[in-house]
Scaffold this motif. Structure first.
Motif, short mmCIF file in Angstrom:
data_model
loop_
_atom_site.label_atom_id
_atom_site.label_comp_id
_atom_site.label_asym_id
_atom_site.label_seq_id
_atom_site.Cartn_x
_atom_site.Cartn_y
_atom_site.Cartn_z
N ASN A 83 0.82 -1.21 0.00
CA ASN A 83 0.00 0.00 0.00
C ASN A 83 0.85 1.26 0.00
O ASN A 83 0.34 2.36 0.22
CB ASN A 83 -0.92 0.02 1.23
CG ASN A 83 -1.98 -1.06 1.16
OD1 ASN A 83 -2.69 -1.17 0.17
ND2 ASN A 83 -2.08 -1.86 2.20
N GLY A 84 2.17 1.11 -0.23
CA GLY A 84 3.08 2.24 -0.16
C GLY A 84 3.66 2.40 1.23
O GLY A 84 3.05 2.01 2.23
N LYS A 85 4.86 2.95 1.30
CA LYS A 85 5.57 3.03 2.57
C LYS A 85 4.83 3.87 3.61
O LYS A 85 4.84 3.56 4.80
CB LYS A 85 6.98 3.58 2.37
CG LYS A 85 7.90 3.40 3.57
CD LYS A 85 9.32 3.79 3.23
CE LYS A 85 10.23 3.61 4.44
NZ LYS A 85 10.45 2.19 4.78
N ALA A 86 4.13 4.91 3.16
CA ALA A 86 3.42 5.78 4.11
C ALA A 86 2.34 5.03 4.87
O ALA A 86 1.98 5.42 5.99
CB ALA A 86 2.82 6.98 3.37
N LEU A 87 1.80 3.97 4.27
CA LEU A 87 0.74 3.19 4.92
C LEU A 87 1.22 1.82 5.36
O LEU A 87 0.41 0.91 5.60
CB LEU A 87 -0.46 3.04 3.97
CG LEU A 87 -1.18 4.34 3.61
CD1 LEU A 87 -2.29 4.08 2.60
CD2 LEU A 87 -1.75 5.02 4.85
N HIS A 238 6.80 -9.13 15.31
CA HIS A 238 7.36 -9.19 13.96
C HIS A 238 7.36 -7.80 13.34
O HIS A 238 6.68 -6.88 13.80
CB HIS A 238 6.64 -10.21 13.08
CG HIS A 238 5.18 -9.98 12.91
ND1 HIS A 238 4.25 -10.28 13.88
CD2 HIS A 238 4.45 -9.49 11.86
CE1 HIS A 238 3.03 -9.97 13.46
NE2 HIS A 238 3.13 -9.49 12.24
N TYR A 239 8.14 -7.68 12.25
CA TYR A 239 8.40 -6.39 11.60
C TYR A 239 8.56 -6.66 10.11
O TYR A 239 9.44 -7.41 9.70
CB TYR A 239 9.68 -5.81 12.20
CG TYR A 239 10.06 -4.40 11.81
CD1 TYR A 239 10.45 -4.09 10.51
CD2 TYR A 239 10.09 -3.39 12.74
CE1 TYR A 239 10.84 -2.80 10.17
CE2 TYR A 239 10.46 -2.09 12.41
CZ TYR A 239 10.84 -1.80 11.12
OH TYR A 239 11.22 -0.53 10.78
N ALA A 240 7.69 -6.06 9.29
CA ALA A 240 7.76 -6.22 7.83
C ALA A 240 8.53 -5.04 7.24
O ALA A 240 8.08 -3.89 7.34
CB ALA A 240 6.36 -6.29 7.23
N VAL A 241 9.66 -5.31 6.63
CA VAL A 241 10.54 -4.25 6.12
C VAL A 241 10.04 -3.76 4.77
O VAL A 241 9.93 -4.53 3.81
CB VAL A 241 11.99 -4.76 5.99
CG1 VAL A 241 12.91 -3.62 5.52
CG2 VAL A 241 12.48 -5.34 7.31
N HIS A 242 9.73 -2.46 4.68
CA HIS A 242 9.25 -1.89 3.41
C HIS A 242 10.43 -1.17 2.74
O HIS A 242 10.60 0.03 2.87
CB HIS A 242 8.09 -0.93 3.64
CG HIS A 242 7.31 -0.63 2.40
ND1 HIS A 242 7.84 0.01 1.31
CD2 HIS A 242 6.02 -0.91 2.06
CE1 HIS A 242 6.93 0.12 0.38
NE2 HIS A 242 5.80 -0.43 0.80
N ASP A 243 11.22 -1.95 2.00
CA ASP A 243 12.38 -1.41 1.30
C ASP A 243 12.32 -1.72 -0.19
O ASP A 243 13.34 -1.74 -0.86
CB ASP A 243 13.67 -1.98 1.91
CG ASP A 243 13.70 -3.50 1.89
OD1 ASP A 243 12.71 -4.13 1.47
OD2 ASP A 243 14.73 -4.08 2.32
N TYR A 244 11.12 -1.95 -0.71
CA TYR A 244 10.96 -2.43 -2.08
C TYR A 244 10.16 -1.45 -2.94
O TYR A 244 9.70 -1.81 -4.04
CB TYR A 244 10.28 -3.81 -2.10
CG TYR A 244 9.07 -3.92 -1.21
CD1 TYR A 244 7.79 -3.67 -1.68
CD2 TYR A 244 9.21 -4.24 0.14
CE1 TYR A 244 6.68 -3.75 -0.87
CE2 TYR A 244 8.10 -4.33 0.98
CZ TYR A 244 6.85 -4.08 0.47
OH TYR A 244 5.76 -4.15 1.29
N GLY A 245 10.00 -0.22 -2.48
CA GLY A 245 9.39 0.83 -3.28
C GLY A 245 8.00 0.49 -3.74
O GLY A 245 7.14 0.10 -2.96
N ASP A 246 7.77 0.63 -5.05
CA ASP A 246 6.45 0.39 -5.63
C ASP A 246 6.31 -1.00 -6.24
O ASP A 246 5.30 -1.29 -6.90
CB ASP A 246 6.15 1.45 -6.70
CG ASP A 246 6.02 2.84 -6.11
OD1 ASP A 246 5.54 2.95 -4.96
OD2 ASP A 246 6.42 3.82 -6.78
N TYR A 247 7.30 -1.86 -6.06
CA TYR A 247 7.17 -3.22 -6.58
C TYR A 247 6.01 -3.93 -5.89
O TYR A 247 5.72 -3.70 -4.72
CB TYR A 247 8.45 -4.02 -6.34
CG TYR A 247 9.56 -3.69 -7.29
CD1 TYR A 247 9.53 -4.10 -8.62
CD2 TYR A 247 10.68 -2.99 -6.85
CE1 TYR A 247 10.56 -3.81 -9.49
CE2 TYR A 247 11.73 -2.68 -7.71
CZ TYR A 247 11.66 -3.10 -9.03
OH TYR A 247 12.68 -2.80 -9.89
N PRO A 248 5.33 -4.84 -6.61
CA PRO A 248 4.27 -5.61 -5.94
C PRO A 248 4.85 -6.54 -4.89
O PRO A 248 5.94 -7.10 -5.07
CB PRO A 248 3.63 -6.40 -7.09
CG PRO A 248 4.67 -6.45 -8.17
CD PRO A 248 5.47 -5.19 -8.04
#
Length: 268
Positions: A83-87, A238-248
């Motif tokens: 949903n994007g890093k902001a969300l 747990h912690y989900a790392v959002h380091d993948y930009g706009d990739y699905p």
């Protein structure tokens, strides 16, 4: 069924096993392994949403929170997508849905569509976090509850910021319902201590959160196609790392119900 440690402190990988063919004896063994090791990695399962619901249902009653919407055509599987890093509300140390009176006991997650790089998930062993807390800190928190709220999930689902949501208080130290061991139970959903204002609570909660996610007690999973992960929400964060930009990045999750968390020490 072959069992191999993922790290010295948290998690096991199980091979020579097909989730779709699990026997009652297999399920009982997996329950014991989860209670002891917190996280189980099952590679090469390739479960669709229905298969994941089926497998999780062998461990207990399905759980679906009031704010979660299942995948079309399914009753219990929910989509986990970019949903994007902001969300990215899972990019913090948390246990699932601790804002409920009876949060889910086990969570099951399968990889469907992955980014070319990144998108790892980390888990931390909360048994060991409690064990290694300084004795003075243990005495301080053993009989305290923290109040948890669902503001992040509501924001993602509705786009609205809500200040009127009710909270639910859980002890900072709970008794694991299977192992009986004490667990440090502090999720990102906790906003203040019971009976104490937010401002007064903030210093202690911020300080305590430094203990969540300690590298020595954590496992970082790099997802591969076909992976399934089971974890115990009562003894992990747990912690989900959002380091993948706009990739699905698309995964399916199913959760299993459990009892209300029980204080390890007498509070009332």
């Amino acid at each position: 069924m072959e069992v191999q440690a993922l790290t010295p402190t948290v998690g096991v990988r199980i091979t020579d096993f097909k989730a779709s063919e699990a026997t009652p004896a297999d399920v009982e063994r997996l329950k014991s392994l989860i209670a002891e090791h917190c996280v189980i990695h099952l590679p090469g399962q390739f479960l669709d949403a229905g298969g994941l619901e089926d497998f999780a249902g062998r461990f207990g009653e399905h759980w679906l929170g009031s704010f979660l919407k299942p995948i079309d055509g399914h009753r219990h599987a929910i989509p986990i997508k970019n949903n994007g890093k902001a969300l990215a509300i899972s990019e913090r140390w948390h246990a699932d849905s601790t804002y409920d009176q009876c949060p889910p006991y086990l969570s099951f997650l399968t990889a469907i569509d992955l980014p070319p790089l990144g998108g790892d998930t980390m888990w931390c062993n909360q048994y060991l976090v409690y064990e290694y807390l300084p004795e003075g800190v243990k005495r301080l928190i053993n009989r305290i509850r923290a109040v948890h709220y669902n503001r992040g999930q509501v924001k993602v689902r509705t786009g609205a910021s809500r200040d009127d949501l009710p909270g639910f208080a859980h002890p900072l130290v709970i008794r694991h319902p299977v192992s009986g061991r004490p667990v440090f139970y502090l999720s990102a959903h906790a906003e203040h201590l019971e009976g104490i204002g937010r401002e007064e609570s903030a210093l202690l909660l911020d300080w305590l959160r430094r203990y969540n996610g300690q590298p020595a007690f954590s496992y970082r999973h790099r997802w591969s196609a076909g992976d399934a992960i089971i974890w115990d929400n009562r003894c992990t964060t747990h912690y989900a790392v959002h380091d993948y930009g706009d990739y699905p990045r698309y995964l399916n999750r199913v959760t299993v119900a459990g009892p209300q968390p029980e204080a390890y020490f007498d509070i009332d």
